[in-house]
Design an enzyme around this catalytic site. Structure first.
Site, PDB file in Angstrom:
ATOM      1  N   ASN A 231       0.523  -0.949  -0.148  1.00 10.85           N
ATOM      2  CA  ASN A 231       0.507   0.029  -0.144  1.00 10.85           C
ATOM      3  C   ASN A 231       1.113   1.242   0.377  1.00 10.85           C
ATOM      4  O   ASN A 231       0.373   2.347  -0.684  1.00 10.85           O
ATOM      5  CB  ASN A 231      -1.064  -0.168   1.302  1.00 10.85           C
ATOM      6  CG  ASN A 231      -2.277  -1.183   1.179  1.00 10.85           C
ATOM      7  OD1 ASN A 231      -3.272  -0.530   0.520  1.00 10.85           O
ATOM      8  ND2 ASN A 231      -1.975  -1.801   1.129  1.00 10.85           N
TER       9      ASN A 231
ATOM     10  N   HIS B   6      -8.353  -1.001   5.529  1.00 13.85           N
ATOM     11  CA  HIS B   6      -8.815  -2.041   6.117  1.00 13.85           C
ATOM     12  C   HIS B   6      -8.936  -3.346   5.436  1.00 13.85           C
ATOM     13  O   HIS B   6     -10.043  -2.300   4.315  1.00 13.85           O
ATOM     14  CB  HIS B   6      -9.377  -1.770   7.348  1.00 13.85           C
ATOM     15  CG  HIS B   6     -10.311  -2.938   7.805  1.00 13.85           C
ATOM     16  ND1 HIS B   6      -8.924  -3.885   8.603  1.00 13.85           N
ATOM     17  CD2 HIS B   6     -11.602  -3.690   7.409  1.00 13.85           C
ATOM     18  CE1 HIS B   6      -9.980  -4.779   9.602  1.00 13.85           C
ATOM     19  NE2 HIS B   6     -10.979  -5.314   8.708  1.00 13.85           N
TER      20      HIS B   6
HETATM   21  C1  GAR Z   1      -3.048  -4.268   3.980  1.00 12.96           C
HETATM   22  O1  GAR Z   1      -4.162  -5.706   3.274  1.00 12.96           O
HETATM   23  C2  GAR Z   1      -4.026  -3.952   4.320  1.00 12.96           C
HETATM   24  O2  GAR Z   1      -5.112  -3.146   4.531  1.00 12.96           O
HETATM   25  C3  GAR Z   1      -3.910  -4.348   5.354  1.00 12.96           C
HETATM   26  O3  GAR Z   1      -2.666  -5.467   6.091  1.00 12.96           O
HETATM   27  C4  GAR Z   1      -1.692  -5.833   4.570  1.00 12.96           C
HETATM   28  C5  GAR Z   1      -0.822  -4.580   4.615  1.00 12.96           C
HETATM   29  O4  GAR Z   1       0.086  -4.644   2.829  1.00 12.96           O
HETATM   30  N1  GAR Z   1      -4.776  -3.422   7.108  1.00 12.96           N
HETATM   31  C6  GAR Z   1      -4.994  -4.079   7.982  1.00 12.96           C
HETATM   32  O5  GAR Z   1      -5.589  -5.014   8.278  1.00 12.96           O
HETATM   33  C7  GAR Z   1      -5.312  -3.096   9.311  1.00 12.96           C
HETATM   34  N2  GAR Z   1      -5.795  -3.837  10.161  1.00 12.96           N
HETATM   35  P1  GAR Z   1       0.586  -4.156   2.687  1.00 12.96           P
HETATM   36  O6  GAR Z   1       2.416  -3.948   4.021  1.00 12.96           O
HETATM   37  O7  GAR Z   1       1.216  -5.088   1.730  1.00 12.96           O
HETATM   38  O8  GAR Z   1       0.757  -2.536   2.645  1.00 12.96           O
END
Ligand code: GAR
Length: 207
Positions: A15, A111
């Protein structure tokens, strides 16, 4: 004036990458990512930040000596760098009510579900998709929301639905939700809120 953005991460940082790409392509034009803070020293997102010339900092609860000092250390750095918007992008630590109250409508989070489904304490990362599959929902998605004292309870900014497919595993579902929702929504929301902050000095009309 551009809104100075800090992105808080804990892991892979896809992200964060979407935000960096959005800045390059001009989707994110009212804000500039000037700082990436991770609460884990091994977070791959730190490499992504460094590769793009963005300042990084590792601040852990353990090294800080507890939650209060951890948050104080983060706050001090945010203040030093003149940060106007904090983006939680896979940041796997719940911030206290004191912290969130210090930045009303200045913290946003992505989220991986359609809030209010599969959210709150204990629902993070793959666990969210495991729960969605266990429930048998046919549609899930992602939400970007303001962060307040209730985990995943702040005002919703953007949401996008994503279909669950036959044979999905938590991993395949996570990937589709990222590709079809998170990586699109988070930059859009970052631009909306950055614009509000840079124009009005605050997000969403609060003057
Ligand atoms: C993502 O899917 C984000 O939405 C989630 O963790 C992942 C991180 O991926 N966040 C949560 O669950 C927060 N409650 P990334 O490090 O590749 O962005």
């Amino acid at each position: 004036m551009l809104t100075k953005i800090a992105v808080l991460i804990s892991g892979g940082g896809t992200n964060l990458q979407a935000l960096i790409d959005a800045e390059k392509s001009g989707i994110l034009k009212s804000g500039k990512i000037v700082l990436v803070i991770s609460n884990r020293s091994d977070a791959y997102g730190l490499v992504r930040a460094r590769d793009n010339g963005i300042e990084t900092a590792v601040i852990t609860r353990k090294a800080s000596g507890g939650q209060e000092r951890f948050e104080e250390n983060i706050k001090a750095l945010l203040k030093e760098r003149g940060i106007g918007l904090i983006i939680l992008a896979g940041f796997m630590s719940i911030l206290s009510a004191d912290f969130t109250a210090a930045y009303p409508k200045r913290i946003i989070n992505v989220h991986p579900s359609l809030i209010p489904s599969f959210c709150g304490k204990g629902f993070y990362g793959l666990k969210v998709h495991e729960a969605a599959l266990a429930k048998g929902v046919k549609v899930t998605g992602a939400t970007v929301h303001f962060v307040n004292e209730i985990p995943d309870g702040g005002e919703i900014i953007l949401q996008k639905a994503v279909y669950v497919e036959d044979g999905d595993t938590p991993e395949t579902l996570q990937r589709r939700v990222m590709e079809q929702a998170e990586w699109i929504l988070l930059p859009q929301a970052a631009e909306m809120v950055s614009k509000e902050i840079s124009e009005k000095g605050d997000a969403y009309g609060k003057k």
